[in-house]
Design a protein around this motif. Structure first.
Motif, PDB file in Angstrom:
ATOM      1  N   GLY A 137      36.019  40.367  33.396  1.00 23.33           N
ATOM      2  CA  GLY A 137      36.675  38.940  33.060  1.00 23.33           C
ATOM      3  C   GLY A 137      38.227  39.112  32.322  1.00 23.33           C
ATOM      4  O   GLY A 137      38.922  38.360  31.687  1.00 23.33           O
ATOM      5  N   THR A 138      38.863  40.305  32.799  1.00 18.72           N
ATOM      6  CA  THR A 138      40.167  40.610  32.286  1.00 18.72           C
ATOM      7  C   THR A 138      41.002  40.558  33.371  1.00 18.72           C
ATOM      8  O   THR A 138      42.074  40.869  33.062  1.00 18.72           O
ATOM      9  CB  THR A 138      40.235  42.275  31.799  1.00 18.72           C
ATOM     10  OG1 THR A 138      39.843  43.127  32.755  1.00 18.72           O
ATOM     11  CG2 THR A 138      39.355  42.403  30.550  1.00 18.72           C
ATOM     12  N   LEU A 139      40.634  40.408  34.550  1.00 17.66           N
ATOM     13  CA  LEU A 139      41.563  39.835  35.665  1.00 17.66           C
ATOM     14  C   LEU A 139      40.803  38.936  36.614  1.00 17.66           C
ATOM     15  O   LEU A 139      39.812  38.888  36.768  1.00 17.66           O
ATOM     16  CB  LEU A 139      41.667  41.366  36.501  1.00 17.66           C
ATOM     17  CG  LEU A 139      42.825  41.683  37.409  1.00 17.66           C
ATOM     18  CD1 LEU A 139      44.276  41.446  36.980  1.00 17.66           C
ATOM     19  CD2 LEU A 139      42.642  42.658  38.460  1.00 17.66           C
ATOM     20  N   SER A 140      41.789  38.157  37.288  1.00 17.14           N
ATOM     21  CA  SER A 140      41.311  37.041  38.037  1.00 17.14           C
ATOM     22  C   SER A 140      41.556  37.648  39.338  1.00 17.14           C
ATOM     23  O   SER A 140      42.106  38.493  39.678  1.00 17.14           O
ATOM     24  CB  SER A 140      42.071  35.743  37.841  1.00 17.14           C
ATOM     25  OG  SER A 140      43.203  35.985  38.211  1.00 17.14           O
ATOM     26  N   GLU A 141      40.639  36.995  40.556  1.00 12.35           N
ATOM     27  CA  GLU A 141      40.809  37.270  42.071  1.00 12.35           C
ATOM     28  C   GLU A 141      42.598  36.975  42.290  1.00 12.35           C
ATOM     29  O   GLU A 141      42.864  38.020  43.153  1.00 12.35           O
ATOM     30  CB  GLU A 141      40.112  36.350  42.776  1.00 12.35           C
ATOM     31  CG  GLU A 141      38.841  36.911  43.474  1.00 12.35           C
ATOM     32  CD  GLU A 141      38.708  38.358  43.904  1.00 12.35           C
ATOM     33  OE1 GLU A 141      39.482  38.646  44.542  1.00 12.35           O
ATOM     34  OE2 GLU A 141      37.555  38.810  43.576  1.00 12.35           O
ATOM     35  N   ASP A 142      42.920  35.992  41.823  1.00 10.72           N
ATOM     36  CA  ASP A 142      44.192  35.815  42.225  1.00 10.72           C
ATOM     37  C   ASP A 142      45.332  36.663  41.683  1.00 10.72           C
ATOM     38  O   ASP A 142      46.245  37.385  42.441  1.00 10.72           O
ATOM     39  CB  ASP A 142      44.706  34.496  41.623  1.00 10.72           C
ATOM     40  CG  ASP A 142      45.998  33.946  42.244  1.00 10.72           C
ATOM     41  OD1 ASP A 142      46.374  34.195  43.373  1.00 10.72           O
ATOM     42  OD2 ASP A 142      46.969  33.563  41.421  1.00 10.72           O
ATOM     43  N   ARG A 158      36.228  45.983  39.338  1.00 15.91           N
ATOM     44  CA  ARG A 158      35.505  46.065  37.812  1.00 15.91           C
ATOM     45  C   ARG A 158      36.252  44.971  36.577  1.00 15.91           C
ATOM     46  O   ARG A 158      35.578  44.543  35.726  1.00 15.91           O
ATOM     47  CB  ARG A 158      35.807  47.533  37.408  1.00 15.91           C
ATOM     48  CG  ARG A 158      34.517  48.224  37.742  1.00 15.91           C
ATOM     49  CD  ARG A 158      34.694  49.565  36.893  1.00 15.91           C
ATOM     50  NE  ARG A 158      34.097  50.526  37.880  1.00 15.91           N
ATOM     51  CZ  ARG A 158      34.810  51.451  38.346  1.00 15.91           C
ATOM     52  NH1 ARG A 158      36.080  51.897  38.157  1.00 15.91           N
ATOM     53  NH2 ARG A 158      34.068  52.191  39.422  1.00 15.91           N
ATOM     54  N   GLN A 159      37.593  45.249  36.893  1.00 17.65           N
ATOM     55  CA  GLN A 159      38.271  44.328  35.786  1.00 17.65           C
ATOM     56  C   GLN A 159      37.983  42.943  36.070  1.00 17.65           C
ATOM     57  O   GLN A 159      37.705  42.051  35.009  1.00 17.65           O
ATOM     58  CB  GLN A 159      39.723  44.197  36.107  1.00 17.65           C
ATOM     59  CG  GLN A 159      40.443  45.814  35.440  1.00 17.65           C
ATOM     60  CD  GLN A 159      41.945  46.171  35.717  1.00 17.65           C
ATOM     61  OE1 GLN A 159      42.205  45.971  36.712  1.00 17.65           O
ATOM     62  NE2 GLN A 159      42.348  45.642  34.579  1.00 17.65           N
ATOM     63  N   ILE A 160      37.755  42.146  37.196  1.00 14.47           N
ATOM     64  CA  ILE A 160      37.178  40.949  37.417  1.00 14.47           C
ATOM     65  C   ILE A 160      35.965  40.761  36.856  1.00 14.47           C
ATOM     66  O   ILE A 160      35.592  39.740  36.312  1.00 14.47           O
ATOM     67  CB  ILE A 160      37.258  40.477  38.942  1.00 14.47           C
ATOM     68  CG1 ILE A 160      38.765  40.590  39.449  1.00 14.47           C
ATOM     69  CG2 ILE A 160      36.649  39.242  39.277  1.00 14.47           C
ATOM     70  CD1 ILE A 160      38.676  40.698  40.968  1.00 14.47           C
ATOM     71  N   LYS A 161      35.089  41.673  36.992  1.00 12.10           N
ATOM     72  CA  LYS A 161      33.534  41.550  36.767  1.00 12.10           C
ATOM     73  C   LYS A 161      33.355  41.580  34.806  1.00 12.10           C
ATOM     74  O   LYS A 161      32.804  40.732  34.490  1.00 12.10           O
ATOM     75  CB  LYS A 161      32.854  42.525  37.051  1.00 12.10           C
ATOM     76  CG  LYS A 161      32.353  42.505  38.455  1.00 12.10           C
ATOM     77  CD  LYS A 161      31.399  43.678  38.815  1.00 12.10           C
ATOM     78  CE  LYS A 161      31.109  43.629  40.403  1.00 12.10           C
ATOM     79  NZ  LYS A 161      30.662  44.779  40.891  1.00 12.10           N
ATOM     80  N   ILE A 180      42.086  51.622  43.484  1.00  9.13           N
ATOM     81  CA  ILE A 180      42.698  50.319  43.048  1.00  9.13           C
ATOM     82  C   ILE A 180      41.911  49.202  43.346  1.00  9.13           C
ATOM     83  O   ILE A 180      41.717  48.368  42.347  1.00  9.13           O
ATOM     84  CB  ILE A 180      44.334  50.345  43.591  1.00  9.13           C
ATOM     85  CG1 ILE A 180      45.068  51.459  42.800  1.00  9.13           C
ATOM     86  CG2 ILE A 180      44.698  49.141  42.930  1.00  9.13           C
ATOM     87  CD1 ILE A 180      46.463  51.764  43.478  1.00  9.13           C
ATOM     88  N   ARG A 181      41.460  48.877  44.334  1.00 11.29           N
ATOM     89  CA  ARG A 181      40.626  47.748  44.658  1.00 11.29           C
ATOM     90  C   ARG A 181      39.271  47.708  43.850  1.00 11.29           C
ATOM     91  O   ARG A 181      38.927  46.744  43.160  1.00 11.29           O
ATOM     92  CB  ARG A 181      40.504  47.640  46.027  1.00 11.29           C
ATOM     93  CG  ARG A 181      41.598  46.852  46.827  1.00 11.29           C
ATOM     94  CD  ARG A 181      40.722  46.472  48.412  1.00 11.29           C
ATOM     95  NE  ARG A 181      41.908  45.816  49.069  1.00 11.29           N
ATOM     96  CZ  ARG A 181      42.703  46.546  49.759  1.00 11.29           C
ATOM     97  NH1 ARG A 181      42.672  47.965  49.948  1.00 11.29           N
ATOM     98  NH2 ARG A 181      43.679  45.968  50.499  1.00 11.29           N
ATOM     99  N   THR A 182      38.731  48.677  43.900  1.00  8.31           N
ATOM    100  CA  THR A 182      37.471  49.100  43.165  1.00  8.31           C
ATOM    101  C   THR A 182      37.682  48.878  41.475  1.00  8.31           C
ATOM    102  O   THR A 182      36.836  48.149  40.888  1.00  8.31           O
ATOM    103  CB  THR A 182      36.649  50.543  43.353  1.00  8.31           C
ATOM    104  OG1 THR A 182      36.610  50.500  45.007  1.00  8.31           O
ATOM    105  CG2 THR A 182      35.496  50.558  42.822  1.00  8.31           C
TER     106      THR A 182
END
Length: 176
Positions: free
Chosen positions: A57-62, A52-55, A46-48
């Motif tokens: 741009g569909t999810l933020s770190e927060d 991928r979603q962060i890279k 799930i973290r990985t």
């Protein structure tokens, strides 16, 4: 009934994807499997996938941190379903195993809990017959990979109530 807490039974490819999506969309998730190593691997996956979603741009770190904080894991089935409004079974496609799980869930879950299966080939009516709540049994067939595919097939059993169907269909709209 408002669905706030969801249990996912089975932390393999489909189960961890289902847990990921529910947590990402604000639901508290209890993820269950029979071995802690499977649960640890699921959370790592799930973290990985969130990275991928962060890279992309569909999810933020927060958002990732918040979603991960909403996922709890357990190898104890009773603890894994306590207080859940919806329980999604996502184990291997073995009818006898799924029937046994549905029977156990029927005994362990709160009376108002909806029992769903991610099955793609086993009759929901057959699974519901293993319970005393066939009106609260339904299919929620997520497509793989769950965090990417915005599609959930909803399958009624012969005795699935309109109320259950409508509630689950509304819930699935969160992922569209």
């Amino acid at each position: 009934m408002e669905i706030k807490q969801i249990s996912v039974i089975g932390a393999g490819t489909m189960g961890n994807g289902i847990a990921h999506v529910f947590a990402q969309y604000g639901f508290n998730v209890l993820l269950h499997d029979v071995k802690q190593e499977i649960l640890d691997r699921a959370v790592s996956t799930i973290r990985t996938n969130m990275d991928r979603q962060i890279k992309k741009g569909t999810l933020s770190e927060d958002q990732k941190s918040q979603a991960l904080s909403r996922i709890q894991t357990s190898t104890d089935l009773t603890a894994s379903v306590r207080g859940s409004h919806l329980v999604v079974e996502a184990v291997v496609e073995d009818a006898a195993l799924k029937r046994r799980i549905f029977s156990d869930l029927d005994r362990l879950c709160d009376a108002q809990a909806i029992l769903a299966s991610n099955t793609s080939s086993i009759s929901i009516t057959e699974l519901a017959a293993s319970t005393k709540r066939p009106q609260k049994c339904i299919g929620m067939h997520f497509m793989s990979p769950v965090p990417v595919m915005k599609l959930v097939e909803i399958i009624r059993g012969l005795l699935t109530s309109d109320e259950t169907t409508i509630l689950v269909m509304e819930l699935a709209k969160n992922f569209l």
